[in-house]
Design an enzyme around this catalytic site. Structure first.
Site, PDB file in Angstrom:
ATOM      1  N   CYS A  75       0.871  -1.177   0.000  1.00  0.00           N
ATOM      2  CA  CYS A  75       0.000   0.000   0.000  1.00  0.00           C
ATOM      3  C   CYS A  75       0.905   1.223   0.000  1.00  0.00           C
ATOM      4  O   CYS A  75       1.789   1.345   0.858  1.00  0.00           O
ATOM      5  CB  CYS A  75      -0.861  -0.033   1.265  1.00  0.00           C
ATOM      6  SG  CYS A  75      -1.765   1.492   1.575  1.00  0.00           S
ATOM      7  N   CYS A 189      -0.947   4.192  -6.015  1.00  0.00           N
ATOM      8  CA  CYS A 189      -1.817   3.480  -5.077  1.00  0.00           C
ATOM      9  C   CYS A 189      -1.926   2.077  -5.637  1.00  0.00           C
ATOM     10  O   CYS A 189      -2.139   1.910  -6.843  1.00  0.00           O
ATOM     11  CB  CYS A 189      -3.193   4.139  -5.013  1.00  0.00           C
ATOM     12  SG  CYS A 189      -4.438   3.125  -4.178  1.00  0.00           S
TER      13      CYS A 189
HETATM   14  N1  DGL Z   1      -4.055   0.584  -1.643  1.00  0.00           N
HETATM   15  C1  DGL Z   1      -3.809   1.765  -0.845  1.00  0.00           C
HETATM   16  C2  DGL Z   1      -2.596   2.540  -1.387  1.00  0.00           C
HETATM   17  O1  DGL Z   1      -1.787   1.989  -2.102  1.00  0.00           O
HETATM   18  C3  DGL Z   1      -4.972   2.726  -0.717  1.00  0.00           C
HETATM   19  C4  DGL Z   1      -6.278   2.192  -0.294  1.00  0.00           C
HETATM   20  C5  DGL Z   1      -6.890   2.941   0.870  1.00  0.00           C
HETATM   21  O2  DGL Z   1      -7.078   4.178   0.812  1.00  0.00           O
HETATM   22  O3  DGL Z   1      -7.150   2.257   1.856  1.00  0.00           O
HETATM   23  O4  DGL Z   1      -2.435   3.690  -1.091  1.00  0.00           O
END
Ligand code: DGL
Length: 265
Positions: A75, A189
């Protein structure tokens, strides 16, 4: 080190699958535990302080619980905010996922780069530092969106999404000054590569997408070099830090990534 000690990956939802896919391809026999912190979703709209407390504590507990050999913060939001405190709190190697501004600067011809991330990620000093260090001759245009996270979550549950929504999200980049000259977009993201095809179709002119997941599998391979692995692949475990929703809705979306055992904590 035992052969059955897993690699642990953490995201709030399906985003980390864009990291897990390449990791499994490179290390097909690696035991995998994939954690969905749905109770903490969305990280991209949480105050920094809250994440800096939550993620190290959660990862620490889980790493001990599953006896992980290495953890990947799959993430971007959690990585740019909590990588340091997580590394300080855990004794195992930690791999973070950070915005791919360096590879974007290596390929951009127009020298105008878009960075698409969560609202939280795009405002972090970490992004300023990467831009200064690796793309000082580029114009960096940022746009933070939660809508694209929600679209990826829908898609992975087999629900339809509206092509117009992707057009509207990309408008957030292309409508900014010099936005019409963007030729490279950093998907900052981990959810976003899961909808890359839809984004490509929605872009007003051809652009190249790059993401922080590129190269993570090589990093994981390097950090685990010489370690024992099982002789054959085993079913992966998905652990849901539950928000009360039914994990079964995601079973078909998780299966192609080898995640067959679903558990709720
Ligand atoms: N997958 C997360 C990232 O890479 C974002 C998802 C979320 O906001 O929980 O930032």
């Amino acid at each position: 080190m035992r052969a059955d000690q897993p690699i642990l990956l953490l995201d709030t939802g399906v985003g980390g699958l864009s990291i897990l896919g390449p990791v499994r391809k490179r290390l097909p026999n690696a035991p995998i535990v994939y954690v969905l912190d749905q109770a903490g979703f969305p990280y991209g709209q949480k105050p920094e302080m809250e994440l800096a407390a939550r993620v190290p504590a959660l990862l620490g507990r889980l790493a001990e619980h599953v006896d992980a050999r290495l953890a990947v913060i799959a993430c971007n939001t959690a990585s740019v905010i909590t990588l340091e405190p997580v590394r300080a709190a855990l004794a195992i190697p930690i791999v973070g996922t950070v915005p791919a501004i360096k590879p974007a600067a290596e390929i951009s011809k127009s020298r105008v780069i878009g960075v698409l991330g969560t609202k939280s990620t795009v405002r972090q000093p970490y992004v300023d530092n990467l831009s200064r260090e690796f793309a000082s001759d580029c114009t960096i245009i940022r746009h933070g969106t939660h809508d694209l996270v929600a679209l990826a979550e829908r898609k992975m549950r087999g629900k339809p999404t509206d092509p117009q929504d992707y057009v509207a999200i990309l408008e957030g980049l292309f409508s900014q000054p010099s936005g019409d000259r963007i030729d490279t977009i950093v998907l900052a993201c981990t959810h976003f590569p899961l909808v890359e095809k839809e984004l490509l179709a929605a872009a007003p002119h051809p652009v190249t997408f790059v993401h922080g997941g590129d190269g993570i599998e090589r990093r994981v391979e390097h950090l685990t070099e010489g370690q024992p692995w099982p002789d054959s692949p085993s079913p992966g475990r998905a652990i849901f830090i539950s928000d009360g929703s039914d994990p079964e809705a995601l079973r078909p979306g998780l299966a192609p990534y080898g995640l067959e055992i679903l558990e709720t904590l």
